[in-house]
Design a protein around this motif. Sequence first.
Motif, mmCIF file in Angstrom:
data_model
loop_
_atom_site.group_PDB
_atom_site.id
_atom_site.type_symbol
_atom_site.label_atom_id
_atom_site.label_comp_id
_atom_site.label_asym_id
_atom_site.label_seq_id
_atom_site.Cartn_x
_atom_site.Cartn_y
_atom_site.Cartn_z
ATOM 1 N N ILE A 38 15.558 1.899 7.925
ATOM 2 C CA ILE A 38 16.382 2.641 6.978
ATOM 3 C C ILE A 38 16.709 3.989 7.594
ATOM 4 N N SER A 39 17.997 4.230 7.846
ATOM 5 C CA SER A 39 18.402 5.498 8.452
ATOM 6 C C SER A 39 18.438 6.611 7.416
ATOM 7 N N GLU A 51 18.802 2.419 -0.146
ATOM 8 C CA GLU A 51 18.317 1.354 0.732
ATOM 9 C C GLU A 51 16.805 1.175 0.601
ATOM 10 N N ALA A 52 16.084 2.279 0.395
ATOM 11 C CA ALA A 52 14.634 2.185 0.207
ATOM 12 C C ALA A 52 14.297 1.453 -1.089
ATOM 13 N N ARG A 53 15.055 1.693 -2.144
ATOM 14 C CA ARG A 53 14.820 0.974 -3.413
ATOM 15 C C ARG A 53 15.086 -0.522 -3.245
ATOM 16 N N ALA A 54 16.133 -0.857 -2.488
ATOM 17 C CA ALA A 54 16.407 -2.273 -2.227
ATOM 18 C C ALA A 54 15.290 -2.894 -1.392
ATOM 19 N N ALA A 55 14.760 -2.135 -0.431
ATOM 20 C CA ALA A 55 13.656 -2.632 0.383
ATOM 21 C C ALA A 55 12.403 -2.840 -0.454
ATOM 22 N N GLN A 92 0.824 -1.209 0.000
ATOM 23 C CA GLN A 92 0.000 0.000 0.000
ATOM 24 C C GLN A 92 0.859 1.261 0.000
ATOM 25 N N ILE A 93 2.092 1.133 0.504
ATOM 26 C CA ILE A 93 3.056 2.226 0.506
ATOM 27 C C ILE A 93 4.384 1.672 0.033
ATOM 28 N N SER A 94 5.069 2.415 -0.781
ATOM 29 C CA SER A 94 6.407 2.038 -1.214
ATOM 30 C C SER A 94 7.440 2.567 -0.212
ATOM 31 N N PRO A 95 8.470 1.785 0.125
ATOM 32 C CA PRO A 95 9.535 2.318 0.979
ATOM 33 C C PRO A 95 10.180 3.575 0.407
ATOM 34 N N HIS A 114 10.458 -3.568 8.216
ATOM 35 C CA HIS A 114 11.006 -3.468 6.862
ATOM 36 C C HIS A 114 10.588 -2.173 6.171
ATOM 37 N N GLY A 115 11.606 -1.408 5.741
ATOM 38 C CA GLY A 115 11.364 -0.208 4.955
ATOM 39 C C GLY A 115 10.984 1.027 5.735
ATOM 40 N N VAL A 116 10.973 0.950 7.069
ATOM 41 C CA VAL A 116 10.543 2.078 7.902
ATOM 42 C C VAL A 116 11.732 3.026 8.144
ATOM 43 N N PRO A 117 11.562 4.320 7.915
ATOM 44 C CA PRO A 117 12.656 5.278 8.151
ATOM 45 C C PRO A 117 12.960 5.475 9.628
ATOM 46 N N THR A 118 14.211 5.787 9.909
ATOM 47 C CA THR A 118 14.626 6.094 11.269
ATOM 48 C C THR A 118 15.822 7.038 11.216
ATOM 49 N N GLY A 119 16.372 7.358 12.384
ATOM 50 C CA GLY A 119 17.594 8.154 12.477
ATOM 51 C C GLY A 119 18.508 7.546 13.511
ATOM 52 N N ILE A 120 19.808 7.699 13.320
ATOM 53 C CA ILE A 120 20.814 7.193 14.246
ATOM 54 C C ILE A 120 21.413 8.373 14.998
ATOM 55 N N LYS A 121 21.461 8.291 16.310
ATOM 56 C CA LYS A 121 22.033 9.364 17.117
ATOM 57 C C LYS A 121 23.495 9.562 16.754
#
Length: 474
Positions: A118-119, A55-59, A20-23, A73-80
């Motif tokens: 995915i950062s 990374e999103a395209r690979a996901a 329903q949503i693309s990464p 899988h495919g969810v965005p995040t951030g690294i401190k």
Amino acid sequence: MARHHDLSALEQAAAIKAKQISPVELAEHYLQRIETHNETVGAFVTVNAARALDEARAAEQAVLDGADLPLLHGVPTGIKDLNNVKGERTTFGSVLMKDFVAPYDDFLVERMRAGGLISLGKTNTPEFGFPCYTINEVAPVARTPWDLDRLSSGSSGGAASAVASGLLPLAQGSDGGGSVRSPASACGLVGIKTSRGRISGGPLRVDPAGLGVAGPLARTVRDAAAFLDIASGPGIGDPHWAPPLPAGETFLGHCDRPPGKLRIGRYIDPVMPGAQPEPEVIDAWEKTCTFLETLGHSVEDVPPPIDEDVVAHFVKVWTLGAATIPVTDEQAKQMQPLTQWLRECGLALSGREAMDALTQIGLAARRAIEQYAPYDVIVAPVCTQVPRPINWYADAPSPEADFELQKQYSAYTSPYNVTGQPAISLPLHYSSEGLPIGMMFVGRPADEATLVSLSAQIESAAPWRDRHPDIWDL
């Protein structure tokens, strides 16, 4: 129809798996929001759009291929920006490291990637993570989106600003004295300080005092629990290992388990010399305790976990951490005044004084855990005050005065870095000015499961995820 950032991290993962949503679409959505709002809230030090989109395209391809997909899988995040990501700039919030590119991934980063996250980049942190506010010379000031004239706390201030502003659905933080819980409180989020040894600090981080641990900042308890499921577990050479859940159990699964009737201890004295909780904080704590009783739990008064003598030993150990920053005396002159002062205090300690401080906080940890052994959970505020104005610490006349203000603000959190117990901040209350007031729930050693179960029960009875600051809709 809900916008992408209205969905929780788990809802986004489910939508990706259902096609329903693309990464890629999701990453682009958040990258656009970061471009629009980052200068305002100071969430990111570095954004790596090209790598994130690769990374999103690979996901996305993995979804199309029908691969077995991980939990997030495919969810965005951030690294401190205290954690290393191979090939990415890692500044540690310091001009001394502004051009440093990490040569390896931290074990936690590897786990997050294996869990599907995915950062999008590195989130803002104060210099080497020492202050409980996020101001440095490499990024904009991290502000709480609930009032842009106030700080998002620290040291995971950028992560908290990002999630609360809708720039990320979920972010990684770390906590050595309150650095996940205080930003969660300031930004109206769920923030978990994990048990000592729950998440690996490898491959290089060794903390002799065992104060610092990683943990999530999220909008929902379920998202935070999912982060624990993908991030937990020891790494090779770790000095501490928290026991895993029994086979077949997950932290996410504990969100669906009623906690039963719990025996809960409560206290309001922050112990820290000079610290006094504001009336609205006390009122929020009282209401929380009453609410727990309506859920069927037993709540009773208990003494604080430590005394003022332990605070003095903790401060010495904190300055020892600054003394180990790998810089020369000449390089140290480029650090911010507070960091310089902490380093000088640590270097001034004799070996005997340093060892005594470490020993004393270890003994204090044993006493506190023994004292609270009859209780399933302990409840206290996270901070004594609502989020502080932007210049609150900058206006202090000296680094020592700055540090005292920090101790008075984040006065409840550090005892549980000493004991190694898990603790969670929940966004249960708001001040008369609409500022978040977090409540802290502390579990038995290595018992995140009970905390997650109780927190999910609380969230179900008093949901908060749809309450947003104005920037959410911009």
